[in-house]
Design a protein around this motif. Structure first.
Motif, PDB file in Angstrom:
ATOM      1  N   HIS A   1       0.876  -1.173   0.000  1.00 31.58           N
ATOM      2  CA  HIS A   1       0.000   0.000   0.000  1.00 31.58           C
ATOM      3  C   HIS A   1       0.914   1.225   0.000  1.00 31.58           C
ATOM      4  O   HIS A   1       2.066   1.139   0.415  1.00 31.58           O
ATOM      5  CB  HIS A   1      -0.860   0.087   1.271  1.00 31.58           C
ATOM      6  CG  HIS A   1      -1.490  -1.183   1.709  1.00 31.58           C
ATOM      7  ND1 HIS A   1      -2.780  -1.516   1.405  1.00 31.58           N
ATOM      8  CD2 HIS A   1      -1.012  -2.198   2.472  1.00 31.58           C
ATOM      9  CE1 HIS A   1      -3.076  -2.683   1.958  1.00 31.58           C
ATOM     10  NE2 HIS A   1      -2.022  -3.112   2.609  1.00 31.58           N
ATOM     11  N   PHE A   2       0.381   2.366  -0.397  1.00 29.14           N
ATOM     12  CA  PHE A   2       1.118   3.621  -0.261  1.00 29.14           C
ATOM     13  C   PHE A   2       0.129   4.735   0.030  1.00 29.14           C
ATOM     14  O   PHE A   2      -1.077   4.588  -0.206  1.00 29.14           O
ATOM     15  CB  PHE A   2       1.986   3.927  -1.490  1.00 29.14           C
ATOM     16  CG  PHE A   2       1.218   4.152  -2.770  1.00 29.14           C
ATOM     17  CD1 PHE A   2       0.781   5.418  -3.138  1.00 29.14           C
ATOM     18  CD2 PHE A   2       0.950   3.096  -3.628  1.00 29.14           C
ATOM     19  CE1 PHE A   2       0.087   5.625  -4.321  1.00 29.14           C
ATOM     20  CE2 PHE A   2       0.261   3.290  -4.819  1.00 29.14           C
ATOM     21  CZ  PHE A   2      -0.175   4.562  -5.162  1.00 29.14           C
ATOM     22  N   ALA A   3       0.639   5.850   0.562  1.00 29.75           N
ATOM     23  CA  ALA A   3      -0.248   6.962   0.913  1.00 29.75           C
ATOM     24  C   ALA A   3       0.561   8.242   1.073  1.00 29.75           C
ATOM     25  O   ALA A   3       1.777   8.202   1.280  1.00 29.75           O
ATOM     26  CB  ALA A   3      -0.985   6.660   2.217  1.00 29.75           C
ATOM     27  N   SER A   4      -0.147   9.350   1.000  1.00 26.74           N
ATOM     28  CA  SER A   4       0.462  10.656   1.212  1.00 26.74           C
ATOM     29  C   SER A   4      -0.055  11.262   2.508  1.00 26.74           C
ATOM     30  O   SER A   4      -1.244  11.158   2.818  1.00 26.74           O
ATOM     31  CB  SER A   4       0.122  11.584   0.039  1.00 26.74           C
ATOM     32  OG  SER A   4       0.694  12.853   0.250  1.00 26.74           O
ATOM     33  N   PHE A   5       0.861  11.885   3.238  1.00 26.28           N
ATOM     34  CA  PHE A   5       0.533  12.602   4.457  1.00 26.28           C
ATOM     35  C   PHE A   5       1.211  13.967   4.386  1.00 26.28           C
ATOM     36  O   PHE A   5       2.092  14.169   3.548  1.00 26.28           O
ATOM     37  CB  PHE A   5       0.999  11.804   5.683  1.00 26.28           C
ATOM     38  CG  PHE A   5       0.255  10.507   5.847  1.00 26.28           C
ATOM     39  CD1 PHE A   5      -0.952  10.467   6.527  1.00 26.28           C
ATOM     40  CD2 PHE A   5       0.744   9.337   5.284  1.00 26.28           C
ATOM     41  CE1 PHE A   5      -1.655   9.278   6.662  1.00 26.28           C
ATOM     42  CE2 PHE A   5       0.049   8.138   5.412  1.00 26.28           C
ATOM     43  CZ  PHE A   5      -1.155   8.114   6.102  1.00 26.28           C
ATOM     44  N   PRO A   6       0.836  14.917   5.241  1.00 28.96           N
ATOM     45  CA  PRO A   6       1.406  16.263   5.119  1.00 28.96           C
ATOM     46  C   PRO A   6       2.939  16.318   5.152  1.00 28.96           C
ATOM     47  O   PRO A   6       3.547  17.083   4.427  1.00 28.96           O
ATOM     48  CB  PRO A   6       0.808  17.016   6.300  1.00 28.96           C
ATOM     49  CG  PRO A   6      -0.508  16.330   6.531  1.00 28.96           C
ATOM     50  CD  PRO A   6      -0.233  14.871   6.245  1.00 28.96           C
ATOM     51  N   ASP A   7       3.573  15.486   5.978  1.00 28.09           N
ATOM     52  CA  ASP A   7       5.031  15.577   6.097  1.00 28.09           C
ATOM     53  C   ASP A   7       5.794  14.360   5.586  1.00 28.09           C
ATOM     54  O   ASP A   7       7.022  14.304   5.687  1.00 28.09           O
ATOM     55  CB  ASP A   7       5.430  15.869   7.541  1.00 28.09           C
ATOM     56  CG  ASP A   7       5.004  14.773   8.505  1.00 28.09           C
ATOM     57  OD1 ASP A   7       4.173  13.924   8.127  1.00 28.09           O
ATOM     58  OD2 ASP A   7       5.503  14.768   9.649  1.00 28.09           O
ATOM     59  N   HIS A   8       5.081  13.363   5.077  1.00 29.22           N
ATOM     60  CA  HIS A   8       5.765  12.169   4.582  1.00 29.22           C
ATOM     61  C   HIS A   8       4.871  11.380   3.623  1.00 29.22           C
ATOM     62  O   HIS A   8       3.662  11.598   3.561  1.00 29.22           O
ATOM     63  CB  HIS A   8       6.204  11.270   5.741  1.00 29.22           C
ATOM     64  CG  HIS A   8       5.071  10.629   6.470  1.00 29.22           C
ATOM     65  ND1 HIS A   8       4.384  11.262   7.479  1.00 29.22           N
ATOM     66  CD2 HIS A   8       4.482   9.409   6.326  1.00 29.22           C
ATOM     67  CE1 HIS A   8       3.428  10.455   7.930  1.00 29.22           C
ATOM     68  NE2 HIS A   8       3.465   9.334   7.241  1.00 29.22           N
TER      69      HIS A   8
ATOM     70  N   PHE B   1       8.718   8.084   4.311  1.00 33.84           N
ATOM     71  CA  PHE B   1       9.702   8.833   3.548  1.00 33.84           C
ATOM     72  C   PHE B   1       9.351  10.318   3.661  1.00 33.84           C
ATOM     73  O   PHE B   1       8.275  10.729   3.215  1.00 33.84           O
ATOM     74  CB  PHE B   1       9.684   8.410   2.083  1.00 33.84           C
ATOM     75  CG  PHE B   1      10.018   6.962   1.859  1.00 33.84           C
ATOM     76  CD1 PHE B   1      11.270   6.457   2.190  1.00 33.84           C
ATOM     77  CD2 PHE B   1       9.084   6.096   1.309  1.00 33.84           C
ATOM     78  CE1 PHE B   1      11.585   5.122   1.972  1.00 33.84           C
ATOM     79  CE2 PHE B   1       9.389   4.759   1.083  1.00 33.84           C
ATOM     80  CZ  PHE B   1      10.643   4.272   1.418  1.00 33.84           C
ATOM     81  N   PRO B   2      10.234  11.139   4.261  1.00 35.68           N
ATOM     82  CA  PRO B   2       9.936  12.569   4.410  1.00 35.68           C
ATOM     83  C   PRO B   2       9.702  13.237   3.054  1.00 35.68           C
ATOM     84  O   PRO B   2      10.376  12.919   2.075  1.00 35.68           O
ATOM     85  CB  PRO B   2      11.187  13.130   5.078  1.00 35.68           C
ATOM     86  CG  PRO B   2      11.894  11.952   5.666  1.00 35.68           C
ATOM     87  CD  PRO B   2      11.536  10.779   4.803  1.00 35.68           C
ATOM     88  N   VAL B   3       8.768  14.176   3.025  1.00 38.52           N
ATOM     89  CA  VAL B   3       8.442  14.854   1.763  1.00 38.52           C
ATOM     90  C   VAL B   3       9.593  15.726   1.263  1.00 38.52           C
ATOM     91  O   VAL B   3       9.666  16.000   0.073  1.00 38.52           O
ATOM     92  CB  VAL B   3       7.149  15.699   1.855  1.00 38.52           C
ATOM     93  CG1 VAL B   3       5.943  14.831   2.123  1.00 38.52           C
ATOM     94  CG2 VAL B   3       7.281  16.797   2.889  1.00 38.52           C
ATOM     95  N   ASN B   4      10.490  16.123   2.146  1.00 36.90           N
ATOM     96  CA  ASN B   4      11.576  17.013   1.745  1.00 36.90           C
ATOM     97  C   ASN B   4      12.849  16.271   1.343  1.00 36.90           C
ATOM     98  O   ASN B   4      13.896  16.889   1.167  1.00 36.90           O
ATOM     99  CB  ASN B   4      11.880  18.028   2.853  1.00 36.90           C
ATOM    100  CG  ASN B   4      12.307  17.364   4.141  1.00 36.90           C
ATOM    101  OD1 ASN B   4      12.224  16.146   4.301  1.00 36.90           O
ATOM    102  ND2 ASN B   4      12.764  18.165   5.081  1.00 36.90           N
ATOM    103  N   LYS B   5      12.777  14.951   1.191  1.00 39.61           N
ATOM    104  CA  LYS B   5      13.940  14.164   0.772  1.00 39.61           C
ATOM    105  C   LYS B   5      13.554  13.263  -0.393  1.00 39.61           C
ATOM    106  O   LYS B   5      12.386  12.877  -0.541  1.00 39.61           O
ATOM    107  CB  LYS B   5      14.451  13.303   1.934  1.00 39.61           C
ATOM    108  CG  LYS B   5      15.027  14.131   3.056  1.00 39.61           C
ATOM    109  CD  LYS B   5      15.709  13.265   4.076  1.00 39.61           C
ATOM    110  CE  LYS B   5      16.338  14.154   5.137  1.00 39.61           C
ATOM    111  NZ  LYS B   5      16.771  13.419   6.284  1.00 39.61           N
ATOM    112  N   GLU B   6      14.544  12.921  -1.187  1.00 37.43           N
ATOM    113  CA  GLU B   6      14.324  12.029  -2.325  1.00 37.43           C
ATOM    114  C   GLU B   6      13.911  10.643  -1.833  1.00 37.43           C
ATOM    115  O   GLU B   6      14.501  10.105  -0.889  1.00 37.43           O
ATOM    116  CB  GLU B   6      15.607  11.945  -3.164  1.00 37.43           C
ATOM    117  CG  GLU B   6      15.503  11.073  -4.386  1.00 37.43           C
ATOM    118  CD  GLU B   6      14.547  11.601  -5.449  1.00 37.43           C
ATOM    119  OE1 GLU B   6      14.011  10.778  -6.211  1.00 37.43           O
ATOM    120  OE2 GLU B   6      14.325  12.823  -5.508  1.00 37.43           O
TER     121      GLU B   6
END
Length: 116
Positions: free
Chosen positions: A56-63, A92-97
């Motif tokens: 599964h995968f998902a998006s959150f505000p900071d990761h 996985f943090p949103v601010n990193k590759e």
């Protein structure tokens, strides 16, 4: 984002830059598991293979979260030491590759596991 029924609907909810990452998760998983079926389970994009949840995968505000089940996390614990993990989740943090090669390896591991 209530009651999304497809991965397309889930991805469309987000801004363009987030959609690009979510679509890359989707493509990466499909490249490794072309026979996997898509669905929404637990409110997030899910891929199933051989009648079992694959990832599964998902998006959150900071990761971004990638959910390869507990076996997928524990098997790659060494490679995941720089990321926040829990029993079945990798953040996985949103601010990193995002380490796409690692996402591929984990997905490959899960494919082998569910095809046993």
């Amino acid at each position: 984002m209530k009651n999304v029924k497809t991965i397309d609907e889930y991805i469309a909810y987000y801004p363009k830059e987030v959609q690009e990452i979510l679509n890359k998760f989707r493509k990466t998983i499909h490249d490794i598991a072309p026979n996997a079926t898509e669905s929404i389970n637990y409110g997030v994009p899910t891929f199933k293979l051989n009648g079992k949840n694959l990832v599964h995968f998902a998006s959150f505000p900071d990761h971004y979260s990638f959910f390869p089940t507990s076996s997928g996390v524990s098997h790659f614990q060494k490679e995941l030491k720089n990321y926040k993990t829990s029993k079945g989740t990798i953040q996985f943090p949103v601010n990193k590759e995002i380490p796409w090669d690692l996402v591929k390896q984990i997905t490959e591991f899960r494919v082998k596991e569910v095809m046993k």
